[in-house]
Design an enzyme around this catalytic site. Structure first.
Site, PDB file in Angstrom:
ATOM      1  N   ASP A 145       0.867  -1.157   0.081  1.00 36.68           N
ATOM      2  CA  ASP A 145       0.018   0.109   0.107  1.00 36.68           C
ATOM      3  C   ASP A 145       0.974   1.172  -0.005  1.00 36.68           C
ATOM      4  O   ASP A 145       2.169   1.103   0.313  1.00 36.68           O
ATOM      5  CB  ASP A 145      -1.008  -0.091   1.095  1.00 36.68           C
ATOM      6  CG  ASP A 145      -1.981   1.096   1.152  1.00 36.68           C
ATOM      7  OD1 ASP A 145      -2.301   1.453   0.164  1.00 36.68           O
ATOM      8  OD2 ASP A 145      -1.880   1.663   2.263  1.00 36.68           O
ATOM      9  N   ASP A 158      -0.436   4.959   0.835  1.00 35.99           N
ATOM     10  CA  ASP A 158      -0.727   6.183   1.746  1.00 35.99           C
ATOM     11  C   ASP A 158      -0.551   5.415   3.035  1.00 35.99           C
ATOM     12  O   ASP A 158      -1.206   4.658   3.538  1.00 35.99           O
ATOM     13  CB  ASP A 158      -2.004   6.585   1.634  1.00 35.99           C
ATOM     14  CG  ASP A 158      -2.185   7.399   0.303  1.00 35.99           C
ATOM     15  OD1 ASP A 158      -1.315   8.594   0.425  1.00 35.99           O
ATOM     16  OD2 ASP A 158      -2.818   7.239  -0.376  1.00 35.99           O
ATOM     17  N   ASP A 164      -1.101  -0.775   6.083  1.00 36.99           N
ATOM     18  CA  ASP A 164      -1.394  -0.006   7.406  1.00 36.99           C
ATOM     19  C   ASP A 164      -2.909  -0.170   7.865  1.00 36.99           C
ATOM     20  O   ASP A 164      -3.250   0.405   8.933  1.00 36.99           O
ATOM     21  CB  ASP A 164      -1.081   1.491   7.304  1.00 36.99           C
ATOM     22  CG  ASP A 164      -1.862   2.265   6.506  1.00 36.99           C
ATOM     23  OD1 ASP A 164      -2.352   1.922   5.239  1.00 36.99           O
ATOM     24  OD2 ASP A 164      -2.294   3.323   6.908  1.00 36.99           O
TER      25      ASP A 164
END
Length: 342
Positions: A26, A28, A225
């Site tokens: 990922d 961001d 995250d």
């Protein structure tokens, strides 16, 4: 390598960059936040790649094109080509193309990333419900997306035009904090129309399929995250995952995670790719990792010992997830997390 109904994070005697052939990363909250590289990300990815691990960047953010994302990563010091970037815009464009004729018009509520992905699939992006679209697609359009774009979506959907969404993340990390994501914008249209979109992005299967088709990964490791997109997406795809604590997930959320949100591994940041992962052992009715032992008491999680904070968090995960499986719920973890500074 299945996620399964996990009751503790797993250990690995090998560095994760050696145990898996491809990292599905990922962006961001993992590689950057607000456009700036997260601490240790650049150097960790360089070492992992130089050791033979393929790096693929998988994002639910449909605003930017793969070329733009690749240029940004390269500027940060992570050499990247457009083919290394997979977006939810690409996944939703494939989903639409499978259901409408080639060359069909699609009303775009979002940014350039959606328009490029639609053209790649032989579809024609349009801007108005008066352009006779056969589908509506909605993706993150950035903070400047005009309110009137939602009205265009509503006009078309009210006529029965099928509605697609790149993703439904309610929030997105920014340099100033957590901001509304595409999921918040989707809710605006959902409330106004009563309709339900077909969604392509993480954690749903179309995104995982797009990623595997484009990377050819055989032993992928999802790195993210967010529990409800990255980790659940890995669970749905039956592949392993690494949660890094550089984005939206904190220790309390991790301990309370339901089975589909439990990562295979947990680490502070992307340096976790370069190391093995410690084993968690059962010990006197509790769970031991490093210098810590965690147990589930009557009302709270208990933590004894000292050492690396992450080892304590891993032990707490084992105690909390096992207790949840035994029907013991809502244990207070505040004191234990405070000892770890989490």
């Amino acid at each position: 390598m299945s996620q399964g109904f996990r009751t503790r994070p797993e250990g690995s005697g090998r560095a994760l960059s050696e145990a898996y052939d491809t990292a599905l990363l990922d962006l961001d909250g993992v590689v950057y936040a607000g456009g700036n590289a997260i601490a240790h990300a650049v150097e960790s990815l360089e070492v992992a790649h130089s050791g033979g691990m393929r790096l693929a960047y998988v994002t639910n953010n449909a605003l930017r094109t793969p070329d733009t994302v690749a240029d940004h990563l390269t500027e940060l010091g992570i050499p990247t080509g457009p083919s290394d970037v997979i977006t939810s815009a690409q996944a939703v464009a494939r989903l639409i193309a499978e259901q409408v004729p080639s060359g069909a018009r699609v009303l775009v509520i979002g940014g350039e990333g959606l328009r490029v992905a639609l053209r790649e699939r032989g579809l024609e992006p349009v801007e108005s419900a008066q352009d006779d679209p056969v589908a509506v697609v909605q993706g993150y359009g950035g903070p400047e997306l005009p309110w009137g774009r939602f009205a265009e979506a509503c006009y078309a959907i009210a006529r029965g035009v099928p509605w697609f969404a790149s993703n439904t993340d309610l929030t997105i990390p920014s340099a100033r904090g957590i901001a509304p994501g595409n999921g918040a914008a989707v809710e605006v249209v959902r409330i106004a129309t009563g309709a339900e979109p077909q969604v392509a992005g993480k954690p749903l299967p179309p995104m995982h399929r797009e990623t595997i088709l484009r990377t050819g990964a055989e032993r992928p490791l999802v790195v993210g995250d967010r529990l409800d997109t990255d980790i659940e997406g890995a669970f749905n795809g039956d592949v392993d995952s690494l949660l890094v604590l550089t984005g939206v997930t904190d220790g309390a959320q991790l301990l309370a995670a339901p089975p589909q949100h439990r990562p295979t591994y947990v680490d502070a940041d992307l340096r976790g790719l370069l190391t093995g992962q410690p084993e968690i052992a059962e010990s006197d009715g509790g769970f031991r990792c490093g210098g810590w032992t965690a147990t589930a008491g009557v009302e709270r999680l208990e933590l004894d010992g000292d050492g690396a904070a992450l080892d304590g968090l891993r032990a707490l995960c084992a105690a909390a997830w096992t207790a949840a499986g035994e029907g013991v719920c809502e244990l207070d973890a505040g004191k234990a997390l405070a000892r770890l500074g989490l």
